[in-house]
Design a protein around this motif. Structure first.
Motif, PDB file in Angstrom:
ATOM      1  N   ARG A 252       0.830  -1.206   0.000  1.00  0.00           N
ATOM      2  CA  ARG A 252       0.000   0.000   0.000  1.00  0.00           C
ATOM      3  C   ARG A 252       0.860   1.251   0.000  1.00  0.00           C
ATOM      4  N   ARG A 259       0.309   7.015  -6.986  1.00  0.00           N
ATOM      5  CA  ARG A 259      -0.850   7.913  -7.013  1.00  0.00           C
ATOM      6  C   ARG A 259      -0.406   9.375  -6.973  1.00  0.00           C
ATOM      7  N   LYS A 658      -2.396   1.639 -12.692  1.00  0.00           N
ATOM      8  CA  LYS A 658      -3.368   0.597 -12.984  1.00  0.00           C
ATOM      9  C   LYS A 658      -2.754  -0.790 -12.920  1.00  0.00           C
ATOM     10  N   ASP A 661      -3.037  -2.615  -9.625  1.00  0.00           N
ATOM     11  CA  ASP A 661      -4.389  -3.022  -9.188  1.00  0.00           C
ATOM     12  C   ASP A 661      -4.698  -2.485  -7.787  1.00  0.00           C
ATOM     13  N   PRO A 662      -4.775  -1.159  -7.631  1.00  0.00           N
ATOM     14  CA  PRO A 662      -4.959  -0.571  -6.292  1.00  0.00           C
ATOM     15  C   PRO A 662      -6.281  -0.981  -5.633  1.00  0.00           C
ATOM     16  N   GLU A 663      -7.355  -1.178  -6.408  1.00  0.00           N
ATOM     17  CA  GLU A 663      -8.638  -1.540  -5.815  1.00  0.00           C
ATOM     18  C   GLU A 663      -8.580  -2.901  -5.125  1.00  0.00           C
ATOM     19  N   SER A 664      -7.962  -3.876  -5.811  1.00  0.00           N
ATOM     20  CA  SER A 664      -7.843  -5.211  -5.212  1.00  0.00           C
ATOM     21  C   SER A 664      -6.981  -5.175  -3.967  1.00  0.00           C
ATOM     22  N   GLU A 666      -6.587  -2.687  -1.851  1.00  0.00           N
ATOM     23  CA  GLU A 666      -7.347  -2.123  -0.747  1.00  0.00           C
ATOM     24  C   GLU A 666      -8.306  -3.147  -0.148  1.00  0.00           C
ATOM     25  N   MET A 667      -8.984  -3.901  -1.010  1.00  0.00           N
ATOM     26  CA  MET A 667      -9.920  -4.907  -0.527  1.00  0.00           C
ATOM     27  C   MET A 667      -9.202  -6.001   0.253  1.00  0.00           C
ATOM     28  N   LYS A 670      -8.189  -4.570   3.676  1.00  0.00           N
ATOM     29  CA  LYS A 670      -9.324  -4.456   4.592  1.00  0.00           C
ATOM     30  C   LYS A 670      -9.753  -5.821   5.112  1.00  0.00           C
TER      31      LYS A 670
END
Length: 878
Positions: A252, A259, A658, A661-664, A666-667, A670
């Motif tokens: 992260r 970013r 991209k 894969d920043p969304e994956s 973060e999930m 969490k």
């Protein structure tokens, strides 16, 4: 019994009324008060029970008071196998006619017919049942009395059996005594059985509680072992999740740097786009200035050409306006002359009309004066004659009475003849007369008469009573005749006739004079007629003196009328010409005003267009002085190149971000944190449960549960054996009691049970599903149960008692209807104490009962039975 049709004729206030009934179902007879509804059941009772020769008070009471005719009743009904029609008339021309159509045809009249009907009803109709099924208007709200043997037999026959009663003996008493050891009188368990059952239940509960405690101890031990194993597994899982969370957190941090680079490139790209947009807007403005100069030059040229053409149109329109104005003036002058000629022609016509009216009024005035003189003379003649036709008729009748009375009096009176033998003086009825020798004097004596010779003799003659009466009648007739003549101021009948004829002639002249005056006056008074004549005389003289000489005045009214019509036509023609010229002038003026307005607007447009053209030239020159067209084009191209370079750099930074894969990420991070938190919570919960179970096992370890359970089971077995023996004896006693009681109640229940079931069936429609009824030995409802609450019949409201009374009658009729036809239920203005909700329910109950029997409802309130479905409704009218 079934009622098919009834007809009342001359029955109290009913002239003629007939009703046809539904033989199976409900018939509702509606009508206002005093139209004969209550007469129907009364008439049915009379025709079936009273002879046509009866003079009883109840028969005299049905005779109409306004006509001298005999009351009549016709009825068609069936009872058992018989169907017949019966007609009776009482009081006037009594008559009884019976026509039986089944099972075989019979025709009887008079007393024989009455006795045959009585025999049929005695054979087929239960009179007690018929009376019980009726609710009469104004009767007390009591339940029907179904206790008579005939009604019980009818219900029993309908239920399929015979009425019987069981005997009570010593064996029955011993059975009851034995039953009371195990059962209460109401059939519930005795206190001894209840206590034994409670002891067994308590012992059973104690055994089950001990068994449950032992089972709980075993379950707790197994649960402790499971929790220890789960604790080890949870610790391993917690450590694994912590390692995953640390790795993801490092990824992260690296992602945040990418970013930041994307945001920097995006800011540079936005700045380049802003500068390019600014230069592009200036370039668009320069092109707009050039286009504005070209457009204003073109518009100005077009407006200048349009101004030249508009000037030519304006000149032509002015010429047309001047021509239309001149034509309008000429037409107005012609119209004035025509209107002057029309006024003169109308005045001449009016003058000649007034001359005619004056002549007519003068003639009428003369006629009125002549009629007035005739009227005055006629009234004077009438005033002088006091005798009219009525008075002449009275005098004629009085003269006849007198002419009859005098001869009758004279014929019945004594006649006295007196002859003096020598000349002497005598007193005859008080009058001194001288009698000649040998002369005879005759007198009719109809009153006291006396002849006296002074100092010699006195002779008195007295008539009889009949002569006196006839004399009085003649005197009265003579007095009446003289009084009537005095009233008319005449001396006799002939004079009265002459004066009456004279008066009639005067009255005819008076009436004729009044008619002439009315015709001449024509709803006017004489003064108004004279005033109108004077006014016309003055106005015609003044007009003749003031009128001009040209054109000359004609003496013929029709010529003047034609001249006025010709002048009016000329005026209308000139007015038409004037209207046409006005329209043309208005159009010309409107056209001129419009063109002048267009010319003014065009001049304004030209001025504005010149100003706009000069302004466009100035704006373009100022802009080119600040920056030439070539420099502005070069600046646009340079800024476009900078935007392209910034876009390429931003795209590269986004692609790098991209790829990570920043969304994956973060999930996953969490999820790792949530898993770590859940593992910690599960471990703490496991440890708490272990501590709780350990404390519980330590507390019950020495309680001796196994020995307690064995003792409890032995006690339970002993109590169960006692209960089984007691219950067996109780059931045996109940079977014996119920067997004997069943035979005792069998006969009664054959009809009581169906009767109670029918009452409760209909009652649940009205009161709801919890309705129950308890019947007494007289088959009356003694108690009602509703929603678990039981009340005596007397404790119920007036409306509820009335509703139960109707339900009981419907239930009884429905039961007996299936056996021998029973009798119809007759409700005369019932349910007056019921609320709207109960009325709707009672309508459904009446409709349900009507499927099994005949129901007849008489009411002056139609809405009270509006909810009776499938009912036949008959409306009686006064």
């Amino acid at each position: 019994m079934r009622l098919h049709r009834i007809r009342l004729k001359n029955y109290r206030g009913v002239a003629d009324s007939a009703v046809d009934f539904a033989t199976q179902g409900v018939t509702i007879i509606e009508g206002d008060n005093e139209v004969g509804k209550t007469c129907i059941p009364e008439a049915l009772d009379l025709i079936l029970t009273e002879l046509d020769t009866s003079k009883k008070k109840r028969i005299a009471g049905i005779k109409p008071v306004h006509r001298d005719v005999g009351p009549e009743v016709e009825v068609t009904l069936s009872s058992g196998p018989y169907q017949f029609g019966l007609t009776k008339r009482w009081l006037r021309n009594p008559e009884t006619i019976l026509a039986i159509s089944s099972p075989q045809h019979e025709q009887l009249t008079g007393r024989e017919a009455h006795q045959r009907v009585q025999a049929i009803l005695a054979e087929t109709l239960d009179q007690d049942l018929w009376r019980a099924l009726r609710i009469e208007q104004g009767a007390p709200l009591n339940l029907p009395d179904f206790a008579s043997s005939s009604l019980g037999a009818a219900l029993d026959r309908a239920a399929g059996g015979d009425v019987a009663e069981s005997e009570q003996d010593g064996l029955w008493e011993r059975i009851e005594d034995e039953r009371l050891r195990y059962w209460t009188r109401t059939g519930r368990e005795s206190q001894h059985r209840k206590g034994l059952k409670e002891e067994v239940a308590n012992a059973q509960g104690h055994v089950e509680e001990l068994e449950k405690q032992l089972l709980d101890v075993e379950k707790d031990a197994q649960e402790v072992a499971r929790l220890v194993e789960d604790e080890r597994r949870l610790r391993v899982a917690r450590d694994e999740v912590a390692e995953v969370e640390q790795e993801l957190d490092e990824q992260r941090i690296a992602l945040e740097q990418l970013r930041s680079e994307v945001r920097s490139q995006q800011d540079r790209h936005e700045a380049a786009r802003a500068r390019h947009q600014e230069v592009t807007e200036r370039h668009k403005g320069r092109r707009a200035l050039i286009e504005a100069l070209r457009t204003t030059r073109k518009n100005l040229s077009a407006l200048e050409d349009e101004e030249k053409q508009a000037s030519l149109n304006l000149q032509a329109t002015k010429e047309r306006d001047e021509q239309a104005t001149s034509a309008l003036k000429a037409v107005r002058c012609d119209l004035g002359k025509a209107e002057d000629a029309l006024r003169l022609a109308n005045d001449d016509q009016k003058f000649l009309r007034e001359l005619i009216d004056k002549e007519q009024l003068s003639t009428r005035h003369t006629q009125v004066q002549a009629a007035q003189e005739e009227l005055t003379a006629a009234l004077a003649s009438i005033q002088s004659c006091q005798v009219d036709d009525d008075l002449v008729a009275k005098i004629e009748q009085a003269n006849i009475d007198l002419e009859v009375a005098r001869p009758t009096r004279d014929a019945s009176s004594a006649r006295v003849e007196t002859m003096a033998l020598s000349r002497l003086k005598a007193m005859v009825d008080g009058e001194e007369v001288e009698l000649e020798a040998n002369a005879t004097r005759s007198s009719v004596v109809f009153d006291d008469w006396e002849l006296a010779v002074p100092d010699v003799i006195r002779i008195r003659v007295q008539p009889g009573n009949e002569s006196r009466d006839l004399s009085s009648e003649a005197t009265a007739a003579e007095r009446a005749f003289k009084d009537l003549c005095a009233q008319g101021r005449v001396g006799g009948l002939d004079e009265a006739r002459r004066k009456a004829k004279k008066r009639n002639s005067a009255e005819q002249r008076r009436n004729l004079a009044q008619e002439k005056m009315a015709q001449a006056l024509q709803d006017q008074s004489l003064e108004e007629l004279a005033q109108q004549l004077a006014s016309l005389t003055t106005s015609t003289a003044a007009y003749r003196a003031q009128r001009v000489g040209d054109p000359p005045l004609t003496d013929d009214f029709d010529d003047a009328k034609r001249a006025a019509s010709t002048a009016e036509q000329a005026v209308e023609a000139r007015r038409g010409d004037l209207k046409q010229c006005q329209e043309q002038a208005e159009k010309a003026r409107e056209s001129l005003v419009g063109i002048e307005k267009q010319a003014a607007e065009l001049r304004g447009k030209i001025s504005n267009s010149r100003s706009a053209h000069e302004h466009a030239k100035t704006n373009l020159a100022d802009a080119r002085e600040e920056q030439s067209d070539s420099d502005l084009n070069a600046a646009v191209d340079a800024e476009a190149t900078k935007v392209d370079l910034a876009s390429a750099a931003l795209h590269g930074a986004k692609e790098a971000l991209k790829a990570e894969d920043p969304e994956s990420l973060e999930m996953k991070l969490k999820n790792a944190r949530d898993s770590q938190e859940r593992a910690q919570g599960s471990l703490r919960k496991n440890q708490d449960s272990q501590h709780e179970l350990a404390g519980r096992l330590e507390g019950i370890g020495g309680a001796g549960l196994h020995s307690q359970l064995s003792a409890a089971k032995r006690k339970l077995a002993h109590l169960q054996r006692d209960q089984e023996r007691t219950e067996a004896r109780a059931q045996a006693v109940r079977l014996l009691f119920e067997t004997f009681d069943k035979h005792r109640q069998a006969a009664r229940q054959r009809y009581v049970a169906p009767f109670k079931a029918h009452i409760e069936k209909l009652g649940r429609i009205v009161f709801g599903p919890t309705f129950e009824a308890e019947l007494g030995s007289d088959l009356k409802v003694e108690r009602r149960t509703l929603d678990g609450i039981t009340l005596n019949f007397e404790q119920l409201s007036v409306g509820a008692r009335e509703q139960l009374g109707v339900i009981c009658r419907l239930a009884c009729a429905a039961i007996v209807s299936g056996s021998d036809g029973g009798a119809p239920v007759v409700l005369d203005d019932a349910l007056g104490w019921s609320d709207p909700e109960r009325l709707r329910a009672m309508g459904a109950a009446i409709s349900a009962a009507g499927r099994d029997c005949q129901v007849i409802v008489l009411t002056c309130t139609p809405g009270r039975y509006a909810h009776v479905g499938n009912a036949k409704v008959v409306r009686l009218r006064a």
